[in-house]
Design a protein around this motif. Structure first.
Motif, PDB file in Angstrom:
ATOM      1  N   GLY A 152      31.279  48.166  72.098  1.00  0.00           N
ATOM      2  CA  GLY A 152      32.244  47.351  72.838  1.00  0.00           C
ATOM      3  C   GLY A 152      33.486  48.138  73.186  1.00  0.00           C
ATOM      4  O   GLY A 152      34.011  48.043  74.297  1.00  0.00           O
ATOM      5  N   PHE A 153      33.963  48.949  72.240  1.00  0.00           N
ATOM      6  CA  PHE A 153      35.123  49.801  72.511  1.00  0.00           C
ATOM      7  C   PHE A 153      34.812  50.768  73.652  1.00  0.00           C
ATOM      8  O   PHE A 153      35.578  50.891  74.606  1.00  0.00           O
ATOM      9  N   LEU A 154      33.670  51.440  73.553  1.00  0.00           N
ATOM     10  CA  LEU A 154      33.288  52.401  74.589  1.00  0.00           C
ATOM     11  C   LEU A 154      33.064  51.709  75.926  1.00  0.00           C
ATOM     12  O   LEU A 154      33.517  52.198  76.968  1.00  0.00           O
ATOM     13  N   ALA A 155      32.401  50.566  75.913  1.00  0.00           N
ATOM     14  CA  ALA A 155      32.111  49.852  77.159  1.00  0.00           C
ATOM     15  C   ALA A 155      33.383  49.350  77.843  1.00  0.00           C
ATOM     16  O   ALA A 155      33.497  49.435  79.064  1.00  0.00           O
ATOM     17  N   THR A 156      34.360  48.840  77.064  1.00  0.00           N
ATOM     18  CA  THR A 156      35.606  48.387  77.695  1.00  0.00           C
ATOM     19  C   THR A 156      36.365  49.547  78.308  1.00  0.00           C
ATOM     20  O   THR A 156      37.026  49.389  79.329  1.00  0.00           O
ATOM     21  N   ARG A 157      36.254  50.716  77.710  1.00  0.00           N
ATOM     22  CA  ARG A 157      36.916  51.895  78.289  1.00  0.00           C
ATOM     23  C   ARG A 157      36.189  52.370  79.543  1.00  0.00           C
ATOM     24  O   ARG A 157      36.817  52.745  80.527  1.00  0.00           O
ATOM     25  N   LEU A 158      34.855  52.347  79.512  1.00  0.00           N
ATOM     26  CA  LEU A 158      34.082  52.758  80.686  1.00  0.00           C
ATOM     27  C   LEU A 158      34.280  51.805  81.861  1.00  0.00           C
ATOM     28  O   LEU A 158      34.316  52.234  83.013  1.00  0.00           O
ATOM     29  N   GLY A 195      27.705  47.506  67.555  1.00  0.00           N
ATOM     30  CA  GLY A 195      28.245  46.678  68.631  1.00  0.00           C
ATOM     31  C   GLY A 195      29.746  46.826  68.792  1.00  0.00           C
ATOM     32  O   GLY A 195      30.258  46.862  69.908  1.00  0.00           O
ATOM     33  N   ALA A 196      30.473  46.913  67.680  1.00  0.00           N
ATOM     34  CA  ALA A 196      31.927  47.098  67.764  1.00  0.00           C
ATOM     35  C   ALA A 196      32.257  48.433  68.420  1.00  0.00           C
ATOM     36  O   ALA A 196      33.134  48.514  69.294  1.00  0.00           O
ATOM     37  N   ALA A 197      31.559  49.487  68.037  1.00  0.00           N
ATOM     38  CA  ALA A 197      31.780  50.805  68.654  1.00  0.00           C
ATOM     39  C   ALA A 197      31.373  50.783  70.120  1.00  0.00           C
ATOM     40  O   ALA A 197      32.072  51.321  70.986  1.00  0.00           O
ATOM     41  N   MET A 253      13.511  57.679  71.246  1.00  0.00           N
ATOM     42  CA  MET A 253      14.721  58.426  70.907  1.00  0.00           C
ATOM     43  C   MET A 253      15.208  58.239  69.481  1.00  0.00           C
ATOM     44  O   MET A 253      16.168  58.871  69.078  1.00  0.00           O
ATOM     45  N   GLY A 254      14.646  57.338  68.722  1.00  0.00           N
ATOM     46  CA  GLY A 254      15.084  57.138  67.349  1.00  0.00           C
ATOM     47  C   GLY A 254      16.356  56.322  67.252  1.00  0.00           C
ATOM     48  O   GLY A 254      16.603  55.414  68.033  1.00  0.00           O
ATOM     49  N   ILE A 255      17.216  56.652  66.292  1.00  0.00           N
ATOM     50  CA  ILE A 255      18.417  55.871  65.982  1.00  0.00           C
ATOM     51  C   ILE A 255      19.419  55.866  67.137  1.00  0.00           C
ATOM     52  O   ILE A 255      20.169  54.911  67.314  1.00  0.00           O
ATOM     53  N   LEU A 256      19.418  56.898  67.953  1.00  0.00           N
ATOM     54  CA  LEU A 256      20.340  56.961  69.093  1.00  0.00           C
ATOM     55  C   LEU A 256      20.076  55.841  70.084  1.00  0.00           C
ATOM     56  O   LEU A 256      20.980  55.389  70.772  1.00  0.00           O
ATOM     57  N   SER A 257      18.848  55.366  70.138  1.00  0.00           N
ATOM     58  CA  SER A 257      18.506  54.309  71.085  1.00  0.00           C
ATOM     59  C   SER A 257      19.290  53.030  70.805  1.00  0.00           C
ATOM     60  O   SER A 257      19.616  52.296  71.735  1.00  0.00           O
ATOM     61  N   GLY A 258      19.595  52.745  69.539  1.00  0.00           N
ATOM     62  CA  GLY A 258      20.382  51.556  69.215  1.00  0.00           C
ATOM     63  C   GLY A 258      21.760  51.617  69.839  1.00  0.00           C
ATOM     64  O   GLY A 258      22.247  50.636  70.395  1.00  0.00           O
ATOM     65  N   PHE A 259      22.380  52.773  69.785  1.00  0.00           N
ATOM     66  CA  PHE A 259      23.707  52.932  70.377  1.00  0.00           C
ATOM     67  C   PHE A 259      23.635  52.866  71.899  1.00  0.00           C
ATOM     68  O   PHE A 259      24.456  52.220  72.538  1.00  0.00           O
TER      69      PHE A 259
END
Length: 79
Positions: free
Chosen positions: A14-20, A10-12, A52-58
């Motif tokens: 959130g960083f990506l989402a605020t930039r997008l 979630g922290a990662a 998609m496996g673990i990538l789906s969480g991100f």
């Protein structure tokens, strides 16, 4: 997903989402948005884990964080 994994992802996210979404937010707000987005994304997009496996969480966390940012900008953040 465990709670610790949701916080880290979630922290990662959130960083990506605020930039997008091109918003300026302090670190705690960015983390909060990402963690809430991760929780929302985890519940809404749980079916992706079988595809998609673990990538789906991100992916779910980023989409959830984008939704939370949109709601925040639309209803709570007045400029």
């Amino acid at each position: 997903m465990t709670v610790v994994a949701l916080i880290v992802i979630g922290a990662a996210a959130g960083f990506l989402a605020t930039r997008l979404m091109r918003i300026e937010a302090d670190i705690p707000t960015t983390m909060f948005i990402g963690i809430i987005g991760a929780l929302v994304g985890s519940f809404v997009l749980r079916f992706l884990s079988s595809v998609m496996g673990i990538l789906s969480g991100f992916v779910g966390a980023v989409l959830g964080a984008l939704l939370v940012i949109w709601i925040w900008k639309t209803y709570f953040h007045k400029r």
